[in-house]
Design an enzyme around this catalytic site. Structure first.
Site: not given
Ligand code: ISL
Length: 539
Positions: A207, A266, A32, A26
């Site tokens: 996450d 993760e 997006d 957009n």
């Molecule tokens: O990117 C990091 C440091 O700058 C990592 O330590 C990261 O924060 C960590 O792997 C967790 O990551 C996930 O949760 C974070 C988010 O900022 C990241 O993008 C995500 O992948 C918080 O939600």
């Protein structure tokens, strides 16, 4: 145990769409959902597609964007900047039509401080949502309840003057941690998960899942040497609490109510053995294996990482592999040196010929490096805080260069992060036209993987003796085998084998450098500079 039937998430390749930077539909400068839908043919479903089996989309939920989507203010809606729920439904339908599954990114460790739950929680100590977050009194003499640190810098506790308590945030202060000990929180998050399952998503990336729980007594973490405050602690009380296991089993129970759903966690502060403990029938389908992301460009290190992942996961887990993601410098930047294009191909062969699900980060298929940025162009909070020691994650989140048009055909507006200056030549269109490009090599590898069961399922067996120059291995399946040989260096190498092979059994499936040597003899393979080859044999 892995079920005897192969599931799509074991056979497939998952492409990581960092939505904000993928394709803008957009003109507001942000990628997006409509932009992504318009590019689905690129990913799969036509003879000219790259050929991936699934996409994982970074968080697309409403967010004040303090951490670019990882601070969610509504778990069951689409951020209007990314589109509508109708767009989302259309994405699912259009993706499925092309054989692409869709995984969402669930951020359940914390919410945004603008989430209505937290807005309510901080109104008073008796508010209905107070206990949905982690509130503690200060220490008797004053100061935060314990020594815990935030990943993004500073203390992990924020004083709330209105109610006279601290709240816990493992990341930014605008990302308060949810209190997973509270069954209402668990129920609400399961409901949000169900909402997306009902809409037809095929699974989730979770996450920082192993940080959901904190020790209920909040003891100090033991300290150690390290660069940043967070690195100066042993994280024994703020991650990996035993309650994780029943929580994952409950989530898995929900996923299993729907056919063919998958989850990938993760893990934070990775360790393959601990990661394995979260996998299996009563846990996650996969846990990210980040071993490849902190290796030097050294075949011995990668070989050891593969063997370690295989060993630790043998019984009840399925490996997965990743070279780049939205939190790390792209691997071409890490390893490419003076030969980024060549290294991109060797790395692709390494990633896509493992026993385990590969994750491809958008742009890596064209060998995209990081975008060099100035201090005033950095928007990522840890980058702003730690510059120049740590420049944050913006450089590896650059807009996808689709073509050589205005803004690389990413947006008709002004891109939220700068593009690389070389997009006129380094772009998707140019690489799709070039049979020698990284893109063409990725597509060919993905095709070969698709038609070669040994490449997807075969056991891994190292073939070459340890060498600083290259790595050769075989993948052994009941009906066929694949032999992969990689030269990590800019000079020809000869890799000696641990045990002899019969060269005439093998036929060449694919070569990164078709004009350079790849000569198999019974006890070695000779490889030209940055050669990466896959040989196939049946039986
Ligand atoms: O990117 C990091 C440091 O700058 C990592 O330590 C990261 O924060 C960590 O792997 C967790 O990551 C996930 O949760 C974070 C988010 O900022 C990241 O993008 C995500 O992948 C918080 O939600």
């Amino acid at each position: 145990m892995i079920s005897p039937e192969w599931e799509w998430w074991q056979d497939g390749v998952i492409y990581h769409v960092y939505l904000r930077s993928f394709a803008d539909g957009n003109g507001d400068g942000l990628g997006d959902l409509p932009g992504l839908i318009a590019r689905l043919d690129y990913l799969n479903g036509t003879p000219d597609s790259l050929g991936v089996d699934a996409i994982w989309i970074s968080p697309c939920f409403p967010s004040p964007d303090r951490d670019y989507g990882y601070d969610v203010s509504d778990y069951t809606a689409i951020d209007p900047r990314y589109g509508s729920l109708d767009d989302f439904d259309r994405l699912i339908a259009e993706a499925h039509r092309r054989g692409i599954r869709v995984l969402l990114d669930l951020v359940y460790n914390h919410t945004s401080d603008q989430h209505p739950w937290f807005v309510d929680a901080r109104t008073s100590r008796t508010s209905p949502h107070r206990d949905w977050y982690v509130w503690r009194d200060g220490r008797p003499g004053g100061g935060p309840p314990n020594n815990w640190q935030s990943v993004f810098g500073g203390k992990a506790w924020e004083w709330d003057p209105a109610t006279g308590q601290y709240y816990y945030h493992m990341f930014l202060r605008e990302q308060p941690d949810l209190n997973w000990h509270n069954p209402e929180v668990r129920r609400a998050l399961l409901e949000a998960t169900r909402f997306w399952l009902e809409r037809g998503v095929d699974g989730f990336r979770l996450d920082v899942f192993n940080a959901w729980y904190e020790h209920a007594d909040y003891p100090d973490n033991p300290t150690k040497l390290g660069l940043r405050g967070f690195d100066r602690q042993h994280h024994i009380y703020d991650v990996d609490q035993p309650e994780m296991h029943p929580a994952l089993a409950e989530l898995r129970g929900l996923l299993d109510l729907y056919p063919q759903r998958a989850s990938v966690g993760e893990i934070f502060i990775a360790d393959p053995v601990r990661a394995a403990s979260y996998c299996g029938d009563r846990g996650l389908h996969m846990v990210f294996n980040f071993e490849f992301t902190h290796r030097r460009w050294d075949p011995r290190a990668f070989g050891a990482a593969i063997e370690r992942a295989d060993r630790s996961l043998a019984a009840d887990g399925w490996p997965c592999y990743v070279l780049s993601n939205h939190d790390l410098p792209r691997h071409v930047t890490r390893y490419g040196g003076r030969h980024p294009h060549e290294v991109a191909r060797v790395a692709a062969a390494l990633l896509l010929t493992q026993r385990g699900t590969p994750f491809v980060y958008y742009g890596e298929e064209i060998g995209l490096p990081d975008v060099p940025l100035r201090r005033d162009q950095i928007v990522d909070p840890p980058g702003r805080r730690y510059w120049p020691i740590y420049k944050g994650r913006d450089p590896n989140r650059g807009p996808m260069p689709w073509g050589s048009g205005r803004n690389a055909d990413f947006t008709s507006g002004s891109p939220w992060l700068p593009l690389r200056r070389d997009f006129g030549t380094l772009n998707v269109d140019a690489q799709r036209r070039d049979p020698r490009s990284a893109w063409s090599f990725y597509r060919d590898l993905l095709r070969l993987r698709r038609v070669t069961p040994a490449l997807r399922r075969g056991e891994f067996q190292r073939l070459s003796r340890p060498s600083r120059d290259g790595l050769a291995y075989v993948r052994i399946a009941p009906g066929g085998q694949a032999l992969v040989a990689l030269n990590f260096r800019a000079a020809p190498v000869r890799l000696e084998f641990e045990h002899p092979i019969e060269p005439s059994d093998w036929s060449l499936g694919l070569a990164a450098q078709p004009e350079r040597a790849a000569a198999l003899t019974p006890d070695a393979i000779a490889l030209g500079a940055f050669q990466a080859v896959v040989f196939i044999r049946s039986g």
